[in-house]
Design a protein around this motif. Structure first.
Motif, short mmCIF file in Angstrom:
data_model
loop_
_atom_site.label_atom_id
_atom_site.label_comp_id
_atom_site.label_asym_id
_atom_site.label_seq_id
_atom_site.Cartn_x
_atom_site.Cartn_y
_atom_site.Cartn_z
N ARG A 424 0.81 -1.22 0.00
CA ARG A 424 0.00 0.00 0.00
C ARG A 424 0.85 1.27 0.00
O ARG A 424 0.32 2.36 0.14
CB ARG A 424 -0.92 0.00 1.23
N ASN A 537 -0.77 4.62 5.16
CA ASN A 537 -1.86 4.09 4.33
C ASN A 537 -2.31 2.72 4.82
O ASN A 537 -2.58 1.82 4.02
CB ASN A 537 -1.41 4.02 2.86
N GLY A 540 -5.57 1.56 3.58
CA GLY A 540 -5.75 1.61 2.13
C GLY A 540 -6.71 2.70 1.69
O GLY A 540 -7.40 2.56 0.67
N VAL A 544 -2.04 4.76 -2.97
CA VAL A 544 -0.69 4.45 -2.49
C VAL A 544 -0.28 5.53 -1.49
O VAL A 544 -0.62 6.70 -1.64
CB VAL A 544 0.32 4.37 -3.66
#
Length: 725
Positions: A424, A537, A540, A544
């Motif tokens: 991620r 992140n 998510g 990214v």
């Protein structure tokens, strides 16, 4: 009549007869040792351990005379006379150490040899009228030593038998002296009940989880763990990225594996107390408080959310011998116990046999002790019927350090594919930065986390950006209660999409559930960079996240020699082409790091050598090794912080009471560890108050910042109003 224990509240006729105590202890110890095929030897140790109490001198003492009597050498002397040396020496170590701890083999002047050569032991031959010593001529230890590890195997076997003896001795004595306390033990649910609760919990969790790609991957990880649990007990590895649900999946493996192979307990071993507290709460919610022991230096059973007072007492009792179905503990507790010579620490070791042992965040195994730690884990697998799971997102390459017969079997079918699924973040090296340029970069982000290597660096960098908006500082200069409060505030701001800039030391890298869109990390080992990336992140929310790795040019940005080494190796590996956090890169990093450390560097205290040097004589330095094996080296002093009204109230009670130790548990979470030089400087500034000449308390809340924690002696010195004359 010869007695083992007396009790002031009982008539003499109700005292515990010595024969009864010896019989009880031998039977309990034999039951424990049967798990590793050593019941006969443990039984003999139980019968012999207290035969010195058959002396008239000891019986005078138990009747109230104020005399000292050596009652533990007699049984060792009898073992020496009656059994072949390879058995007698094990019994001698066990019996002479059953109160004071396992002795060094030593010499005529000290240790086991000196004890056995004592000239004036009280006459104890009356034992022959009550006790029949077993014939061990047909007994042979069932040990399969690794090549070049014979001394380690026999010393480990001795320590395990010692554990059986001292736990049996403690339990039988407790049953006589305090039967109400003894009754509270073993009041937990069966593993089949706990397994059923876990299955129900997971069914509900899976049923309500959104049908996303990440959740589908988590489910596949969980299912593979259940599938591989059928494999026979051995060493496994579980390579799962951050966010892959390895905590619950590894527990699923452990429960099914335990049921399939009729194992006894589950141990969850974790490097940081912050992760333990988080995981222990999850497991208590699933299994019930009375079935989960959380054991570390900061744990207070009184903080457990339960209305049953007995449960809290059961947890306290279980810290003595780890007899709970599920035990969650630290690397420090686990490994220091495995190498200790002390009765209190060794007592619990026999309960590790025929268990599932999960090492979470296994990349945090202490590198300077890595070879002894792996030797102990290998012994538990090879000779004590246990399964070990090396569980991490950044799997260290241990194959070159383990015998090929014990190398881990990976539970995941395709760890590389799983890593790609959970990827991620984008990691980039942005070169060398001074604090002026770094702080300018940080202020361009609304939400950003910057992790540096030292407390000093964190404080200086925070001072540069503190006026630019809502900023936070996190470091070990803040007491744990303070840090937890700040982390709650940080999460609230992140969850409501408000500005939030955080400067932290590496304490935020594991066990802290926090999610930033951008993370900056001072150059460190690849495993630390991966942990930092786990704060970026995390959920998510963006396609990214960005992790920027930099090399600080500030002199105060350099940490310990070990951190510098890991940073150098990390930078070297970082320069290779490809993803710096890929499993291939991680493996290369650890391979290079272990090569730099060399053989001796992975056993810095030469513990394995000490056990092999005189293995032919079975002359083991148990006490020396117990004193040497320290994952956390001493040197810091705990300073109690009057952080809030609760702490201030407890500190006042500490000043007023005649029993100050009773309040120390309540002050857990209000300590800051201070290095010796700084402690002396604070003392010179009159910032420390010594309560009862033993407890160090920060004299005033004025010496402590709401933003950055404990002020340095320099800060106190520049503000003359803080110095009490």
């Amino acid at each position: 009549m010869y007695y083992a224990h007396s009790k002031s509240t009982l008539e003499k006729s109700e005292w515990q007869p010595l024969k009864i105590h010896l019989t009880n202890v031998s039977q309990i110890a034999a039951g424990f040792a049967s798990d590793f095929h050593a019941a006969e030897l443990a039984y003999t140790g139980g019968l012999l351990h207290d035969i010195g109490k058959y002396s008239h001198d000891f019986q005078r003492r138990i009747r109230g005379e104020n005399i000292r009597v050596d009652h533990s050498t007699a049984g060792a002397r009898e073992a020496e006379l009656q059994y072949p040396r390879h058995l007698s020496i094990i019994l001698e170590y066990m019996i002479t150490g059953h109160h004071g701890g396992l002795l060094n083999y030593g010499s005529d002047e000290s240790g086991l040899l000196e004890r056995l050569k004592k000239n004036h032991l009280p006459e104890y031959s009356a034992y022959k009228d009550e006790i029949e010593i077993p014939d061990l001529r047909s007994f042979n230890p069932k040990l399969k030593p690794f090549p070049n590890r014979i001394g380690f195997a026999i010393s480990f076997y001795t320590r395990m038998l010692y554990s059986c003896l001292v736990d049996a001795d403690s339990l039988d004595s407790e049953q006589f002296q305090n039967p109400d306390k003894f009754f509270l033990r073993h009041q937990y649910d069966s593993m089949s009940v706990l397994s059923h609760r876990f299955d129900e919990f997971m069914r509900n969790k899976i049923s309500i989880a959104p049908n996303s790609e990440i959740n589908r991957s988590r489910r596949r990880i969980y299912e593979q763990c259940l599938e591989k649990a059928a494999n026979h007990p051995q060493m496994f590895s579980l390579t799962v990225p951050t966010g892959g649900g390895k905590t619950l999946s590894s527990m699923a493996f452990a429960l099914k594996h335990l049921k399939k192979h009729d194992l006894k307990r589950i141990f969850y071993v974790i490097p940081y107390t912050s992760i333990i507290e988080q995981n222990a709460k999850v497991f208590r919610d699933i299994f019930g408080s009375k079935n989960v022991l959380e054991h570390h230096s900061n744990f207070d059973p009184d903080t457990i959310d339960t209305e049953e007072m007995d449960t809290r007492e059961q947890l306290r009792l279980s810290t003595e011998n780890w007899d709970m179905p599920i035990v969650i503990t630290t690397n420090v507790q686990f490994f220091e116990s495995l190498f200790s010579n002390r009765r209190s620490q060794c007592r619990k070791l026999h309960n590790l046999t025929q268990s599932v042992i999960i090492l979470d965040e296994a990349q945090m195994l202490p590198t300077g002790y890595l070879q002894p730690c792996l030797a102990a884990l290998s012994e538990l697998v090879l000779n004590y019927g246990s399964t070990v799971i090396i569980c991490t997102a950044t799997q260290p390459n241990l194959n070159g350090l383990l015998d090929k017969s014990i190398r881990p079997l990976e539970i995941m079918d395709s760890p590389e594919k799983i890593y790609e699924t959970f990827k991620r973040v984008r990691v980039t090296h942005i070169g060398s930065l001074g604090d002026a340029e770094l702080s300018a970069r940080l202020t361009l982000h609304r939400q950003v986390l910057c992790i540096v290597n030292t407390r000093n660096h964190a404080k200086r960098l925070f001072d540069l950006i503190r006026e630019t908006g809502t900023c936070f500082h996190l470091s070990a200069r803040m007491c744990p209660v303070h840090r937890r409060k700040k982390i709650t505030e940080i999460n609230e701001r992140l969850n409501t999409d408000n500005d939030c800039r955080v400067i932290s030391t590496q304490l935020i890298e594991a066990g802290v559930d926090i999610d930033f869109p951008t993370v900056y990390r001072a150059m460190a080992g690849i495993d630390s960079i991966a942990q930092a990336a786990g704060r970026c992140n995390r959920e998510g929310k963006a396609p990214v996240g960005d992790v920027h790795v930099f090399k600080s040019v500030e002199p105060y940005g350099r940490a310990t020699s070990w951190q510098n080494l890991t940073a150098e190796v990390g930078e070297m590996v970082f320069g290779n082409e490809g993803d710096p956090l890929s499993l291939t890169t991680v493996s290369a990093y650890f391979e290079q790091l272990f090569r730099y450390k060399g053989g001796d560097g992975l056993d810095e205290k030469r513990i394995l050598l000490a056990l092999e040097e005189r293995s032919n004589d079975l002359a083991f330095p148990f006490e020396d090794i117990g004193n040497t094996f320290r994952i956390i080296e001493g040197g810091t002093r705990d300073l109690i912080i009057p952080f809030d009204r609760k702490a201030e109230s407890i500190i006042q009670e500490l000043r007023d009471t005649e029993s100050p130790w009773t309040y120390m548990r309540d002050l857990q979470g209000y300590h800051v560890s201070v290095y010796p030089n700084e402690f002396m400087d604070l003392e010179r500034s009159n910032a420390i108050d010594f309560v009862r000449d033993r407890f160090c308390v920060l004299r005033s809340r004025d010496y402590y910042s709401d933003e950055t924690g404990l002020k340095s002696s320099t800060e106190i010195g520049t503000d003359r109003s803080l110095i009490i004359v």
